[in-house]
Write a protein that holds these residues in place. Sequence first.
Motif, PDB file in Angstrom:
ATOM      1  N   GLY A  11       0.832  -1.182   0.000  1.00 45.06           N
ATOM      2  CA  GLY A  11       0.000   0.000   0.000  1.00 45.06           C
ATOM      3  C   GLY A  11       0.873   1.241   0.000  1.00 45.06           C
ATOM      4  O   GLY A  11       2.094   1.162  -0.117  1.00 45.06           O
TER       5      GLY A  11
ATOM      6  N   TYR B   8       1.834  -5.725   3.507  1.00 42.78           N
ATOM      7  CA  TYR B   8       1.240  -6.823   4.264  1.00 42.78           C
ATOM      8  C   TYR B   8       1.410  -8.151   3.528  1.00 42.78           C
ATOM      9  O   TYR B   8       1.081  -8.261   2.344  1.00 42.78           O
ATOM     10  CB  TYR B   8      -0.263  -6.567   4.466  1.00 42.78           C
ATOM     11  CG  TYR B   8      -0.566  -5.263   5.145  1.00 42.78           C
ATOM     12  CD1 TYR B   8      -0.658  -5.182   6.536  1.00 42.78           C
ATOM     13  CD2 TYR B   8      -0.760  -4.097   4.402  1.00 42.78           C
ATOM     14  CE1 TYR B   8      -0.936  -3.973   7.167  1.00 42.78           C
ATOM     15  CE2 TYR B   8      -1.036  -2.887   5.029  1.00 42.78           C
ATOM     16  CZ  TYR B   8      -1.121  -2.831   6.410  1.00 42.78           C
ATOM     17  OH  TYR B   8      -1.399  -1.639   7.030  1.00 42.78           O
TER      18      TYR B   8
ATOM     19  N   ASN C 182       0.453 -12.216   3.017  1.00 38.47           N
ATOM     20  CA  ASN C 182      -0.763 -13.006   3.195  1.00 38.47           C
ATOM     21  C   ASN C 182      -0.500 -14.345   3.891  1.00 38.47           C
ATOM     22  O   ASN C 182      -1.393 -15.168   4.004  1.00 38.47           O
ATOM     23  CB  ASN C 182      -1.486 -13.219   1.860  1.00 38.47           C
ATOM     24  CG  ASN C 182      -0.709 -14.097   0.893  1.00 38.47           C
ATOM     25  OD1 ASN C 182       0.478 -14.397   1.101  1.00 38.47           O
ATOM     26  ND2 ASN C 182      -1.362 -14.500  -0.199  1.00 38.47           N
TER      27      ASN C 182
ATOM     28  N   ASP D 105      -1.691  -9.499   6.818  1.00 35.59           N
ATOM     29  CA  ASP D 105      -3.111  -9.219   6.586  1.00 35.59           C
ATOM     30  C   ASP D 105      -3.462  -9.804   5.227  1.00 35.59           C
ATOM     31  O   ASP D 105      -3.276  -9.162   4.188  1.00 35.59           O
ATOM     32  CB  ASP D 105      -3.388  -7.719   6.619  1.00 35.59           C
ATOM     33  CG  ASP D 105      -4.876  -7.386   6.456  1.00 35.59           C
ATOM     34  OD1 ASP D 105      -5.658  -8.319   6.163  1.00 35.59           O
ATOM     35  OD2 ASP D 105      -5.242  -6.205   6.602  1.00 35.59           O
TER      36      ASP D 105
ATOM     37  N   PHE E  87      -5.813  -7.639   2.938  1.00 33.95           N
ATOM     38  CA  PHE E  87      -5.562  -6.222   2.661  1.00 33.95           C
ATOM     39  C   PHE E  87      -5.930  -5.857   1.232  1.00 33.95           C
ATOM     40  O   PHE E  87      -6.418  -4.758   0.963  1.00 33.95           O
ATOM     41  CB  PHE E  87      -4.088  -5.881   2.916  1.00 33.95           C
ATOM     42  CG  PHE E  87      -3.751  -4.457   2.575  1.00 33.95           C
ATOM     43  CD1 PHE E  87      -4.142  -3.417   3.404  1.00 33.95           C
ATOM     44  CD2 PHE E  87      -3.057  -4.150   1.408  1.00 33.95           C
ATOM     45  CE1 PHE E  87      -3.851  -2.098   3.075  1.00 33.95           C
ATOM     46  CE2 PHE E  87      -2.756  -2.836   1.075  1.00 33.95           C
ATOM     47  CZ  PHE E  87      -3.163  -1.803   1.912  1.00 33.95           C
ATOM     48  N   TRP E  88      -5.720  -6.781   0.307  1.00 33.80           N
ATOM     49  CA  TRP E  88      -6.005  -6.489  -1.098  1.00 33.80           C
ATOM     50  C   TRP E  88      -7.479  -6.214  -1.347  1.00 33.80           C
ATOM     51  O   TRP E  88      -7.835  -5.548  -2.325  1.00 33.80           O
ATOM     52  CB  TRP E  88      -5.536  -7.648  -1.985  1.00 33.80           C
ATOM     53  CG  TRP E  88      -6.285  -8.937  -1.769  1.00 33.80           C
ATOM     54  CD1 TRP E  88      -6.024  -9.892  -0.828  1.00 33.80           C
ATOM     55  CD2 TRP E  88      -7.402  -9.401  -2.518  1.00 33.80           C
ATOM     56  NE1 TRP E  88      -6.911 -10.943  -0.937  1.00 33.80           N
ATOM     57  CE2 TRP E  88      -7.768 -10.670  -1.977  1.00 33.80           C
ATOM     58  CE3 TRP E  88      -8.139  -8.900  -3.595  1.00 33.80           C
ATOM     59  CZ2 TRP E  88      -8.833 -11.419  -2.468  1.00 33.80           C
ATOM     60  CZ3 TRP E  88      -9.195  -9.653  -4.092  1.00 33.80           C
ATOM     61  CH2 TRP E  88      -9.528 -10.891  -3.523  1.00 33.80           C
TER      62      TRP E  88
ATOM     63  N   THR F 276      -9.518  -4.555   0.850  1.00 34.21           N
ATOM     64  CA  THR F 276      -9.972  -3.334   1.507  1.00 34.21           C
ATOM     65  C   THR F 276      -9.066  -2.124   1.285  1.00 34.21           C
ATOM     66  O   THR F 276      -9.507  -0.980   1.424  1.00 34.21           O
ATOM     67  CB  THR F 276     -10.091  -3.571   3.017  1.00 34.21           C
ATOM     68  OG1 THR F 276      -8.807  -3.988   3.529  1.00 34.21           O
ATOM     69  CG2 THR F 276     -11.110  -4.670   3.313  1.00 34.21           C
ATOM     70  N   GLY F 277      -7.782  -2.364   0.980  1.00 36.90           N
ATOM     71  CA  GLY F 277      -6.848  -1.255   0.816  1.00 36.90           C
ATOM     72  C   GLY F 277      -6.431  -1.064  -0.634  1.00 36.90           C
ATOM     73  O   GLY F 277      -6.670  -1.918  -1.489  1.00 36.90           O
TER      74      GLY F 277
END
Length: 257
Positions: free
Chosen positions: A105, A110, A112, A134, A137-138, A140-141
């Motif tokens: 990001g 992060y 996986n 996380d 993350f892919w 939501t971010g």
Amino acid sequence: MTYKIAFFDLDGTLLDEEKTIPEDTIQAIRQLKSSGIEPVIATGRAPYFFQPIAEKLGIDSWVSLNGAYVVYKGEEVYQRTIPLTDLEKLVALSEELGHPLVFEGKANFYANREEHAHVFDAVASLKVKQPDVDADFWRTGEVYQVFLHCESHEEHAYPGGLPNLRFVRWHTKAMDVLTSTGSKAEGIDVLLSALGIKKEEAVAFGDGLNDKEMLQLVGLGIAMGNSHEELLPFADHVTTRVDEGGIRNGLAYAGLL
């Protein structure tokens, strides 16, 4: 040609094998700035990987994440993220093949998976902290780039299965994943347009496979003496190694010192 701006890769260009900046490079960048030429970092790294380096060199402009995030004197100029649909396909294929991913990001990165050896080895080579974990993350971010952790003999399935993405190896156990049109050259082109500087008025230094497009784009593309051999045909000039005065000698060749 009178050059107005200079772009510098980090690893193997401004940084030596120990990820330190040679003293002659520090002095060359200071001299370049004093002459009114703007130095810009152009790297595959995210900003949180190189902020202390930029501060040490007094550089506040960069083309980062292989052209996906561009900042000029502290102000955002350009952002390019990977579409969710492409990330979904990448995640599915990497899970099928058993390869871990690290999502980058703008502010953090992060993994996986927990404590995978390939992730540890590749990230440790950058001499930065290991990623947080996380796996979602892919979803939501905003993801600007991904590390795909696999060895060279395992990578063949990805380009054919994911035509909207581009894969560039930077470590024996890791590749950068970006959009199919993504490159440092993309971000540099946007920045030059914003500044009203012609491509012919720019110089770029690099040493890796992700520097090909950048060296071709600018007026003078300089490869380091320690460059990957596949980069050399794309350069206008080859300077000495990073630890042998490569930046200073290259800038002198360009008439900038």
